[in-house]
Design a protein around this motif. Structure first.
Motif, PDB file in Angstrom:
ATOM      1  N   ALA A 169       0.829  -1.214   0.000  1.00  0.00           N
ATOM      2  CA  ALA A 169       0.000   0.000   0.000  1.00  0.00           C
ATOM      3  C   ALA A 169       0.857   1.255   0.000  1.00  0.00           C
ATOM      4  N   ASP A 170       0.153   2.384  -0.061  1.00  0.00           N
ATOM      5  CA  ASP A 170       0.825   3.687  -0.052  1.00  0.00           C
ATOM      6  C   ASP A 170       1.350   4.060   1.326  1.00  0.00           C
ATOM      7  N   ASP A 171       1.070   3.247   2.340  1.00  0.00           N
ATOM      8  CA  ASP A 171       1.621   3.504   3.676  1.00  0.00           C
ATOM      9  C   ASP A 171       3.010   2.899   3.838  1.00  0.00           C
ATOM     10  N   CYS A 172       3.607   2.457   2.700  1.00  0.00           N
ATOM     11  CA  CYS A 172       4.971   1.898   2.645  1.00  0.00           C
ATOM     12  C   CYS A 172       5.090   0.547   3.339  1.00  0.00           C
ATOM     13  N   LEU A 173       3.967  -0.094   3.591  1.00  0.00           N
ATOM     14  CA  LEU A 173       3.970  -1.376   4.293  1.00  0.00           C
ATOM     15  C   LEU A 173       3.449  -2.477   3.387  1.00  0.00           C
ATOM     16  N   ALA A 174       3.943  -3.695   3.645  1.00  0.00           N
ATOM     17  CA  ALA A 174       3.391  -4.899   3.033  1.00  0.00           C
ATOM     18  C   ALA A 174       2.854  -5.764   4.162  1.00  0.00           C
ATOM     19  N   LYS A 175       1.641  -6.267   4.001  1.00  0.00           N
ATOM     20  CA  LYS A 175       1.010  -7.063   5.055  1.00  0.00           C
ATOM     21  C   LYS A 175       0.690  -8.467   4.547  1.00  0.00           C
ATOM     22  N   ILE A 176       0.928  -9.460   5.406  1.00  0.00           N
ATOM     23  CA  ILE A 176       0.596 -10.847   5.125  1.00  0.00           C
ATOM     24  C   ILE A 176      -0.718 -11.157   5.837  1.00  0.00           C
ATOM     25  N   TRP A 177      -1.697 -11.682   5.060  1.00  0.00           N
ATOM     26  CA  TRP A 177      -3.025 -11.956   5.606  1.00  0.00           C
ATOM     27  C   TRP A 177      -3.331 -13.451   5.532  1.00  0.00           C
ATOM     28  N   ASP A 178      -3.986 -13.951   6.572  1.00  0.00           N
ATOM     29  CA  ASP A 178      -4.571 -15.299   6.547  1.00  0.00           C
ATOM     30  C   ASP A 178      -6.024 -15.133   6.142  1.00  0.00           C
ATOM     31  N   TYR A 179      -6.368 -15.547   4.896  1.00  0.00           N
ATOM     32  CA  TYR A 179      -7.721 -15.276   4.425  1.00  0.00           C
ATOM     33  C   TYR A 179      -8.746 -16.269   4.966  1.00  0.00           C
ATOM     34  N   GLN A 180      -8.264 -17.247   5.737  1.00  0.00           N
ATOM     35  CA  GLN A 180      -9.234 -18.116   6.402  1.00  0.00           C
ATOM     36  C   GLN A 180      -9.654 -17.539   7.754  1.00  0.00           C
ATOM     37  N   THR A 181      -8.662 -17.054   8.494  1.00  0.00           N
ATOM     38  CA  THR A 181      -8.992 -16.431   9.786  1.00  0.00           C
ATOM     39  C   THR A 181      -9.246 -14.937   9.640  1.00  0.00           C
ATOM     40  N   LYS A 182      -8.972 -14.397   8.427  1.00  0.00           N
ATOM     41  CA  LYS A 182      -9.201 -12.983   8.104  1.00  0.00           C
ATOM     42  C   LYS A 182      -8.410 -12.056   9.023  1.00  0.00           C
ATOM     43  N   THR A 183      -7.167 -12.470   9.299  1.00  0.00           N
ATOM     44  CA  THR A 183      -6.311 -11.667  10.177  1.00  0.00           C
ATOM     45  C   THR A 183      -4.987 -11.373   9.488  1.00  0.00           C
ATOM     46  N   CYS A 184      -4.325 -10.322   9.942  1.00  0.00           N
ATOM     47  CA  CYS A 184      -2.987  -9.978   9.454  1.00  0.00           C
ATOM     48  C   CYS A 184      -1.972 -10.721  10.313  1.00  0.00           C
ATOM     49  N   VAL A 185      -1.134 -11.539   9.689  1.00  0.00           N
ATOM     50  CA  VAL A 185      -0.182 -12.343  10.448  1.00  0.00           C
ATOM     51  C   VAL A 185       1.200 -11.704  10.506  1.00  0.00           C
ATOM     52  N   GLN A 186       1.494 -10.777   9.588  1.00  0.00           N
ATOM     53  CA  GLN A 186       2.808 -10.157   9.611  1.00  0.00           C
ATOM     54  C   GLN A 186       2.781  -8.864   8.804  1.00  0.00           C
ATOM     55  N   THR A 187       3.565  -7.893   9.268  1.00  0.00           N
ATOM     56  CA  THR A 187       3.745  -6.647   8.528  1.00  0.00           C
ATOM     57  C   THR A 187       5.230  -6.494   8.200  1.00  0.00           C
ATOM     58  N   LEU A 188       5.527  -6.221   6.940  1.00  0.00           N
ATOM     59  CA  LEU A 188       6.906  -6.068   6.475  1.00  0.00           C
ATOM     60  C   LEU A 188       7.202  -4.585   6.307  1.00  0.00           C
ATOM     61  N   GLU A 189       8.194  -4.109   7.063  1.00  0.00           N
ATOM     62  CA  GLU A 189       8.569  -2.700   7.013  1.00  0.00           C
ATOM     63  C   GLU A 189       9.981  -2.565   6.476  1.00  0.00           C
TER      64      GLU A 189
END
Length: 951
Positions: free
Chosen positions: A206-226
């Motif tokens: 995204a434009d917030d300079c972050l990459a996020k890893i999502w679990d689409y089964q639990t619908k949660t963010c598991v990791q943020t890459l900065e």
């Protein structure tokens, strides 16, 4: 420790801003769409621009391959979707798709469906089998929809990224989203699904300079890459390597470990902002699009982590899972060359590191997994951990309990029975290590070989080595580079001598430890192994070859890239694997390899023992090998191919075997070849027999005239005429003085103009009759031209000296005599003779001439019966009269012999004095010498015994 990555740039192209890239699944093509409205197709193997499409004047923000239709689909800022055939560049279809800029396209992997997203905040589904009907519209986003990606594990599901800061997951059957993922503070530009089977993840940038890893089964963010300092423009899970790829407008690409999320590496190619990237299953290639162009890089190596032991047990890594298969479960009838083996696969468990290499030790009890900067040694059967440690590279020694590891770029450690024995720091560093009879270390200055026992330097070679392969006995070594490979012979005795004589040791090691007789081949070797003295390998153009004795033999042409796993002598089969982890096999007889090895070692006793075990169908291949090594006698005895045996017999001058094979084949070409050999060997009897069977009249004429065999030439004239070989028949009659038959041949062949000129020159008494035939033939096509022909008898004023030529003809007929060949140098040449002077004083000739003149008016156009009969046989009319032809026999398509040019003797002058010429000394030849027989028996012909052969 960081993941070991070899990164190689495969293509760099400078261009305007690149908005999307895509990779073709089967061709080496990269698709690039530009902000200026063009689309390019690049070949990344040879770095060439293949095709260019001028789509429109506005930016093309999305383009995709549709391989099963040979299409390219594009979406641009003019709100149109266009479809092109990428072979012909023809536009197949075009239609208005959205009401605003088209941002992204996604092709369904199996159905005739295309998804498109736009700044109009809609996602649309198009069916090309229904004439590109819009079959569904997906609504729900409140801002531009920047990217859409279909789930590789469930093709009915896809996800979308929008500048409304959300990621939505949809199903093709529903126009509303299944759920929404929220977490970014600014608009989401990109996303990708994880294709591995163990994690239900997707990543977003995204434009917030972050990459996020999502679990689409639990619908949660598991990791943020900065780590990025600007907007993230593209993200991807690498389908083959444990990598996450992120590209940003800060101009960098960052790599992250997929399991630990640890940062691995930053790539900066100085091409400004990164806008897009593309990966492909089954390939390590990654394409990036920048402000200033596009680039393709290759991560790691595509060679799979697979290994096979000596008993046919396979083990491989599928991502982090270790699997096993066994050949014993297959019968020999189930194994066919080039076909995939249907193996029963057993899961052994998960590895603690991501395997980049996997290898059995020499006895097959242990297997090592190396990756992520570490190594783990497992038991091969149960995958129990035996030892582990840090390592960038790991190699097994020839001793099954010995191995070496390269921990970094400066040091190498040796272990025995899982305990460290010694370590050392090679001169010029350690960029790689190679297993084998000697420990090979790749340094900044080349390749260095060390003894496993004491780590003494054996030899340093200035070469940029890619790999090293040693034969089992340690005598032969293959060093491969990027574009070639070298075969060297190692001499252990030089090492032993150096221990007693230190002067043999220089700063580069032991002198002459490798022989100076080096074989170099311009081929790029992918994988290889030694069987005896035969080096089997696969090359860069997907051929399976083996080297033996300086020669290369092709075993098979492969339809894809395969990697050699091992050879099982009992099965006589070689086993190979591909990057899809499938196994194929090719037959390669051990007996053939053993025989060739014995020949190379000049152990002919062993070779003779092995030969009976070689199947008959393989013996010709062995014979070709023997021939190339210079053993032609043995090759002729071994070969099962009659053609090959015949060629060898000719090369060896063995006329007996060659004659036997020619009689069996009854082929014209073989008789001609054997005739050439017999002629070279002065066996003229055999040469004549072969030429007769080959119906080679030209060769027979050469043989007969060379031997001075007049009877043979006369018989050849008859045979050639019967076979329709006019040129040979004409020449044979001409050299034997049978001019009447020469004239008859020309008449029968319908070559009347040539016959007329021949008669005028050599048989003037027949000129009138031949002209009559010529006029009759020509009159059928051109009456006026026929009337313009003058009869020599009726118009003797047009033919000065005609009467004298009649007398000369009679004179030459009555005075013709046969002389021995020894008299040829003393005889005047035809152009030096004056027939008028020679025939002066011969009363019988003069009376004949007078008779000819007196009866000339009464004979008129009377034609001899045989001439009339020959003229009746002429079927084809002659062409219109053209310039007078020269006195030569012109070659026709069905005439095989060479052209015959007949020189005309000088014309007889009426004004010359009729003074008889006194005989010269050469003419006073002994009467007995003149009566020597003209017949020379060809069977008994010997040049040294027949120097005076008459003709």
């Amino acid at each position: 420790m960081p993941l070991r990555l070899d990164i190689k740039i495969k293509l760099t192209s400078r261009s305007d801003r690149v908005k999307s890239v895509d990779l073709h699944p089967t061709e080496p093509w990269m698709l690039v769409s530009l902000y200026v409205g063009n689309v390019h197709i690049w070949n990344h193997e040879n770095q060439t621009l293949l095709k260019t499409l001028e789509v429109c004047d506005l930016p093309v923000r999305a383009s995709r391959f549709v391989p099963r239709k040979n299409w390219i689909v594009t979406g641009s800022d003019d709100m149109n979707i266009r479809v092109y055939n990428y072979n012909t560049l023809e536009r197949v279809h075009s239609f208005d798709a959205h009401t605003d800029y088209i941002r992204s396209l996604a092709v369904h992997p199996s159905q005739p469906l295309l998804l498109s997203s736009s700044d109009d905040m809609l996602i649309k589904l198009w069916n090309w089998d229904k004439k590109w009907e819009c079959v569904q519209v997906f609504e729900g986003h409140s801002h531009y929809v920047m990217q859409i990606v279909i789930n590789p594990k469930d093709n009915n599901q896809f996800a979308s990224a929008s500048l409304d800061r959300t990621i939505k997951v949809w199903s093709l059957g529903s126009s509303s989203p299944n759920f929404t993922l929220e977490g970014h503070e600014k608009g989401v530009n990109c996303l990708d699904y994880y294709s591995g089977g163990d994690k239900p993840y997707l990543i977003s940038g995204a434009d917030d300079c972050l990459a996020k890893i999502w679990d689409y089964q639990t619908k949660t963010c598991v990791q943020t890459l900065e780590g990025h300092s600007q907007n993230i423009g593209c993200v991807a899970f690498h389908p083959e390597l444990p990598l996450i790829i992120t590209g940003s407008e800060d101009g960098t690409v960052k790599l992250w470990h997929v399991n630990t999320y640890r940062f691995q590496k930053t790539l900066n190619y100085s091409m400004e902002r990164v806008w897009c990237c593309a990966v492909m299953k089954g390939s390590n290639n990654v394409a990036f699009g920048y402000d200033e162009g596009s680039i393709m890089v290759k991560f790691g190596r595509e060679e799979p982590a697979m290994s096979m032991d000596a008993n046919g047990k396979f083990i491989w890594a599928k991502h982090s899972e270790i699997q096993q298969a066994n050949l014993k479960a297959l019968s020999s009838s189930d194994i066919k060359d080039g076909e995939r083996l249907q193996l029963s696969v057993k899961d052994l468990g998960s590895c603690e590191i991501y395997p980049q290499t996997l290898k059995h030790n020499s006895n097959g009890r242990f297997v090592v997994v190396c990756g992520d900067g570490e190594y783990i040694i497992y038991t091969a059967m149960a995958l129990r951990n035996k030892n582990y440690g840090p390592a960038l590279e790991f190699i097994w020694g020839n001793d099954s309990s010995e191995y070496a590891v390269r921990e970094n770029n400066t040091s190498v450690k040796l272990y025995k029975n899982f305990k460290e024995q010694r370590s050392f720091k090679p001169d010029f560093g350690a960029e790689g290590i190679f297993a084998g009879h000697l420990l090979g270390v790749k340094t900044s200055q080349g390749l260095a070989f060390y003894s496993w026992e004491n780590l003494d330097l054996v030899r340093r070679i200035d070469i940029n080595a890619k790999n090293v392969f040693w034969s089992d006995n340690g005598d032969l070594c293959c060093i491969t580079t990027e574009n070639s490979f070298f075969i060297l012979r190692y001499d252990q005795t030089k090492v032993d001598e150096s221990k007693e004589n230190p002067e043999l040791i220089t700063e580069d090691g032991i002198t002459d430890v490798f022989s100076e007789d080096i074989n170099e081949f311009e081929e790029s070797v992918r994988t290889g192994l030694w069987v005896g003295d035969c080096f089997i390998y696969t090359n860069s153009v997907n051929r399976l070859n083996y080297y033996v004795g300086g020669e290369i033999v092709t075993v098979a042409h492969l339809d894809r890239t395969l990697y050699i796993l091992g050879y099982i002598p009992n099965d006589n089969r070689l086993y190979l694997g591909d990057k899809e982890l499938t196994i194929v096999s090719y037959s390669l007889l051990l007996s053939v390899l053993e025989y060739q090895t014995a020949v190379m070692r000049q152990d002919f006793e062993t070779a003779d023992k092995v030969l009976p075990s070689i199947p008959k169908e393989q013996r010709t291949r062995v014979a070709h090998f023997l021939e190339k090594q210079g053993f032609k006698e043995q090759a002729m005895a071994v070969t099962a191919d009659p053609e090959h045996k015949f060629e060898l017999a000719l090369n060896l001058g063995n006329m007996g075997i060659a004659l036997q094979l020619a009689e069996e084949a009854q082929a014209e070409q073989k008789w001609k070849q054997l005739a050439d050999l017999a002629t070279r060997k002065c066996n003229f009897k055999l040469a004549q027999e072969c030429l007769n069977k080959a119906r080679d009249f030209g060769g027979l004429l050469l043989l007969a005239t060379s031997a001075g065999n007049g009877n043979m030439v006369k018989q050849l004239a008859k045979n050639a005429a019967a076979e329709g070989k006019i040129n040979v028949a004409f020449l044979s009659n001409f050299v034997t003085g049978n001019k009447a038959e020469c004239l008859q041949l020309l008449i029968e062949a319908g070559r009347l103009p040539e016959a007329a000129f021949f008669a005028r020159t050599y048989v003037p008494s027949q000129a009138s009759s031949v002209v009559a035939l010529w006029k009759a033939q020509l009159g059928e096509s051109n009456k006026k031209a026929a009337e313009s022909l003058a009869d020599p008898v009726k118009y003797d004023n047009l033919f000065p000296g005609l009467a004298a030529s009649f007398g000369a003809e009679k004179f030459l007929e009555k005075t013709a005599k046969t002389l021995p060949a020894s008299q040829y140098p003393f005889q005047p040449r035809p152009e030096e003779r004056n027939v008028t002077e020679e025939m002066a004083g011969f009363q019988d000739v003069e009376e004949d001439v007078k008779f000819e003149q007196e009866d000339g008016d009464t004979e008129d156009d009377e034609v001899e019966p045989e001439v009339v009969e020959a003229a009746a046989a002429v079927e084809e009319p002659a062409a219109e009269v053209q310039a007078a032809p020269e006195a030569e026999v012109v070659s026709e398509p069905d005439v095989e012999a060479e052209q015959l040019v007949v020189e005309t003797p000088p014309a007889v002058s009426q004004e010359e004095e009729a003074t008889p010429t006194p005989p010269s000394k050469e003419d006073e030849v002994d009467e007995q010498q003149q009566q020597v027989s003209n017949q020379v028996a060809l069977d008994d012909y010997d040049v040294s015994k027949h120097q005076n052969t008459k003709f």
